[in-house]
Motif scaffolding. Structure first.
Motif: not given
Length: 905
Positions: A322-333, A292-295, A261-269
């Protein structure tokens, strides 16, 4: 290690590698090359770009990639291309260097000319290539911001001898790249596809599974590398559980969603920040509490690399993250990235992230985007201006403000030539409750869109509708719009709808409310309406007064609105000097402001000035440029320049083919003036070739359009030669009325020439001499040579053969020097009939100069430096020097000082 299997991705690409190796060899030997690699996602374009970069070991390589989320940031990609060479700006001509400093935010200044920016980039890259060849690789061109794409396309078309290579990789070749050399990258052959698949598999594979994977991949190398990743060894060996035809994108989505999950958020960011700035992403990650280790898992899986600059395995990985994330997750980053972006150093990127992070309408963000739009417009970034305004409108709560911003965005898109986008924004604005002024402005954008895209017969009525509505809220703008309606009606000509023909528009315009203060536009409107309603003599004084008002008192916006109509008016008044002056000013302004939608029209007007001045090479250059601008912007302007060139050159097959195509297309779109011009060009051609009945038929058709004043002289000449004396007298009388009303040397000279043809004896001779005297005072060499030809023909028919030979020889020499082959042949035949001899000009092929070499040689002869020549011809100074070396060799001279001895003036 990123990316894996890179060398394997060139399996089966021997032909492609050979072509690219030849390009590198040419660049390293001092030549310049442009190339477009086109093909679907994953077909191997990036791998081939890697091969190019590896082969350019003797030179420098600059690589950039378009990023879909960065398309709205003006000149973003261009800055990446130029950044390594910005230290060389002092070696670039000062106006070009200043334009680049403004565009890149190094210094403040007025919005620079788009053509000047392009030439500045070409000069800068040419300077960078002085010591070592330079290869610029632009991947994912389809995602470049439009300003960068336009400039880099311009550079690619102007390459010469700079040791510079510019290679684009794109999925589809759009209008911006059309016409550049292209290499289509297709899928691998089945045998190569099987070899690539076998090379990456580490476990046995069932033959049926291999065949299905190969079939599903359609020869796409990335698909062959990625699709097996979703299969277990058992599935590969036995063929059970084969994936459906979900494609590469779905494969990347599955791999991204399989990450922690943390890696997915970092990739989205990282996917949300197109600059690849690792420090910014890490700051935003800290704000979001991402370890930081999520990479590490993403790096180990070969999806992305987090170093000084973040790099994804493939653009599709970025898209999947980017597209696999929800709209809320995209807004957050985006919110985190906005918070960590320096508001002083990069306000536009911060505004864009804030906009993407907004959950709903937000006036504060909308205003910030509007300020970004203003900054983009100040840098000539009209495409970015429209994008910021569009997003600003979407975030605006107040419906009046929202409509206003959408309308402003549509207007900005019109200025870039993005007509489809302008129409969409206009529809967005019209979905709101518009004020009366906004409704009028929307009508005006509708009309401008119709005129710019089609030049057709619906534009006058649309502009009249806008003008009537504007009368209630803005009299000044209403009168300008009436003038635009009159301009549109002129284009529609005899094909206009009954309520939109030029007489109907002139009558409405004449009745428009009077302004408190009379401006040039008001005089131009009044005089033009008088011309079509009451005749030439009634309009001439007002039109002369209107043109006298053009000068320093007008704003740039006013000039851009009025210059085409003003130049056309100068032509109608037979004012050659003012026609040339206004046409040059129009070209200067559209280049200076980057208003691409007006470029083709302005260049065409100046091309006609050059044709009548006898400089067909300059006219051809302007026409080429106009056609390129027409193509890039999607405009539908008829080939007016090409028609005039072919007709005066005496090229019968090209003229008639162009005329037929123009009449067919003009009739379909409702551009009646195009039909009339095609007939005028046919009449010029036929008169030059001595086919007088053809000339008469064409001239009579063209003369039905009152806007084509030039046709009357063709009509007189053809009618006299075919015995249609009454027709000739009427046309000559029309010209005399014009000459009396306007009093210019051009009008007086052409009128005297034509009246001489319908009279006899001493009166005729006096008129011929009067015509030559008047035309000698102008820069109109073609008109002068035609007067000399007609006088020589008259003298021969009067049996004054010695006098005839003098004028016929002069006319023949003039036509030959100008390249008017049809008229030159006619003069040669008449000279021979008068007992004289004329040899056709023959230049030995050994010393034959190309059109560009001749242009450069003439400018160098006239004292222009290499940078000055480069600026005028939109090429680099190094290319100028390259062509001059060829000129010296062909002409067997050693220096510029000798050009005056070998080139005629």
């Amino acid at each position: 290690m990123l990316p894996p299997h890179r060398s394997l991705e060139l399996t089966g690409r021997d032909a492609e590698r050979d072509a690219l190796d030849q390009l590198v060899a040419a660049v390293c030997s001092g030549e310049s090359r442009a190339l477009v690699l086109s093909g679907e996602a994953g077909v191997g374009k990036t791998a081939l770009m890697d091969h190019l970069a590896a082969q350019a070991h003797r030179g420098q390589v600059v690589r950039v990639s378009g990023v879909q989320s960065e398309m709205e940031l003006a000149f973003a990609a261009l800055h990446q291309v130029c950044a390594p060479a910005l230290g060389l700006l002092d070696r670039v001509p000062a106006p070009q260097a200043e334009a680049l400093r403004t565009v890149f935010g190094i210094s403040a200044g007025p919005p620079p000319d788009m053509f000047l920016i392009g030439l500045g980039v070409l000069s800068l890259l040419a300077e960078a290539a002085v010591d070592q060849p330079l290869l610029c690789l632009v991947d994912d061109q389809q995602w470049l911001d439009r300003c960068s794409a336009q400039i880099l396309s311009f550079v690619a078309r102007r390459l010469g001898a700079e040791s510079l290579g510019l290679v684009f990789a794109t999925r589809e070749v759009g209008p911006i790249l059309q016409g550049l050399p292209e290499y289509q990258i297709g899928g691998l052959r089945d045998a190569d596809a099987r070899s690539l698949l076998d090379a990456v598999l580490t476990v046995p594979i069932d033959a049926q599974v291999r065949n299905q994977l190969v079939a599903e991949a359609h020869g796409n190398p990335l698909a062959l590398l990625e699709l097996p990743r979703g299969l277990t060894p058992a599935q590969l060996a036995g063929g059970f559980g084969l994936p459906g035809a979900s494609g590469i994108e779905e494969s990347f989505v599955q791999r991204v969603t399989a990450m922690p999950a943390e890696t997915r958020r970092l990739l989205l960011l990282a996917a949300a920040e197109p600059s690849g700035d690792d420090a910014l992403v890490r700051r935003a990650a800290v704000r979001l509490g991402i370890d930081p280790q999520a990479a590490a898992p993403a790096t180990d899986a070969g999806l992305a690399e987090f170093a000084n600059r973040i790099r994804f395995r493939h653009p599709l990985v970025r898209s999947a993250a980017y597209c696999s994330a929800s709209a809320a997750e995209q807004r957050e980053v985006h919110q985190a990235l906005a918070a960590e972006t320096d508001a002083e150093a990069d306000p536009d990127r911060r505004a864009w992230h804030r906009a993407q992070g907004a959950a709903g309408p937000d006036e504060e963000i909308a205003e910030e985007l509007e300020r970004s739009a203003g900054r983009a417009q100040a840098r000539s970034g009209f495409a970015a201006t429209a994008a910021f305004l569009q997003r600003s409108a979407a975030l605006t709560i107040d419906p009046v403000k929202r409509a206003g911003r959408a309308l402003a965005a549509a207007q900005a898109e019109l200025q870039t030539g993005a007509f489809d986008s302008a129409a969409e924004l206009l529809a967005m604005a019209e979905g709101e409750q518009l004020s009366e002024l906004q409704r009028a402005r929307a009508d005006l954008v509708h009309a401008q869109l119709a005129f710019l895209t089609n030049r057709g017969n619906d534009a006058p009525q649309l502009m009249l509708k806008a003008a009537r509505r504007l009368e209630k809220v803005d009299v000044v703008l209403a009168r300008t719009t009436y003038l635009d309606a009159l301009s549109a009606a002129i284009f529609a000509g005899h094909l206009a709808t009954p309520d939109g023909d030029v007489l109907a528009v002139a009558q409405e315009a004449a009745a428009a409310p009077q302004p408190a203060v009379t401006r040039s536009v008001d005089l131009l409107l009044e005089g033009s309406a008088l011309y079509y309603r009451d005749g030439y003599a009634a309009s001439a004084p007002t039109l002369h007064k209107a043109l006298a008002g053009f000068g320093p008192g007008l704003s740039v916006e006013e000039e851009l609105q009025l210059l085409w109509m003003a130049a056309t008016t100068a032509l109608r008044l037979w004012d050659a000097d003012r026609w040339a002056e206004l046409s040059r000013r129009h070209v200067q302004l559209v280049r200076q402001t980057g208003v691409l939608s007006d470029v083709a029209l302005a260049l065409t007007s100046l091309a006609y000035v050059s044709v009548f001045a006898g400089d067909l090479e300059a006219a051809a250059s302007l026409t080429d440029e106009a056609e390129a601008a027409n193509e890039v912007t999607g405009g539908k302007l008829a080939p007016y320049g090409r028609l005039a060139l072919a007709a005066f050159r005496g090229d019968r097959s090209e003229t008639l083919a162009l005329a037929e195509a123009t009449k067919r297309d003009g009739s379909r779109r409702g551009e009646g003036i195009g039909v009339a011009f095609a007939d005028w060009a046919s009449a010029v051609l036929a008169n030059g070739l001595g086919r007088y009945q053809d000339a008469l038929d064409a001239a009579q058709r063209s003369a039905e359009d009152r806007s084509i004043i030039l046709v009357h002289s063709e009509l007189v000449e053809a009618a006299v030669r075919t015995g249609a004396i009454d027709t000739a007298h009427r046309a000559a009388q029309t010209l005399q009325e014009m000459a009396t009303a306007t009093g210019t040397d051009w009008a007086l000279g052409v009128s005297a020439r034509c009246r001489a043809m319908v009279t006899a004896g001493e009166t005729a001779e006096g008129l011929y001499r009067e015509a030559i005297t008047h035309l000698e005072k102008t820069a109109l060499k073609v008109e002068l040579a035609r007067a000399q030809l007609l006088y020589g023909e008259w003298l021969r028919r009067e049996r004054r053969r010695t006098d005839a030979r003098e004028y016929l020889r002069t006319a023949h020499s003039g036509f030959e020097a100008m390249g008017l082959a049809g008229f030159a042949d006619r003069a040669r035949r008449e000279l021979q009939a008068a007992g004289g001899t004329a040899r056709k000009r023959v230049v030995p092929t050994r010393t034959e100069l190309t059109a560009q070499e001749a242009q450069i040689a003439r400018m160098a002869r006239d004292g222009l430096s290499n940078p000055e020549i480069a600026t005028r011809l939109f090429i680099s100074a190094r290319t100028v020097q390259y062509h001059l070396r060829k000129v010296f060799s062909k002409l067997e001279i050693a220096s510029r000082s000798q050009l005056d001895q070998v080139l005629p003036r």
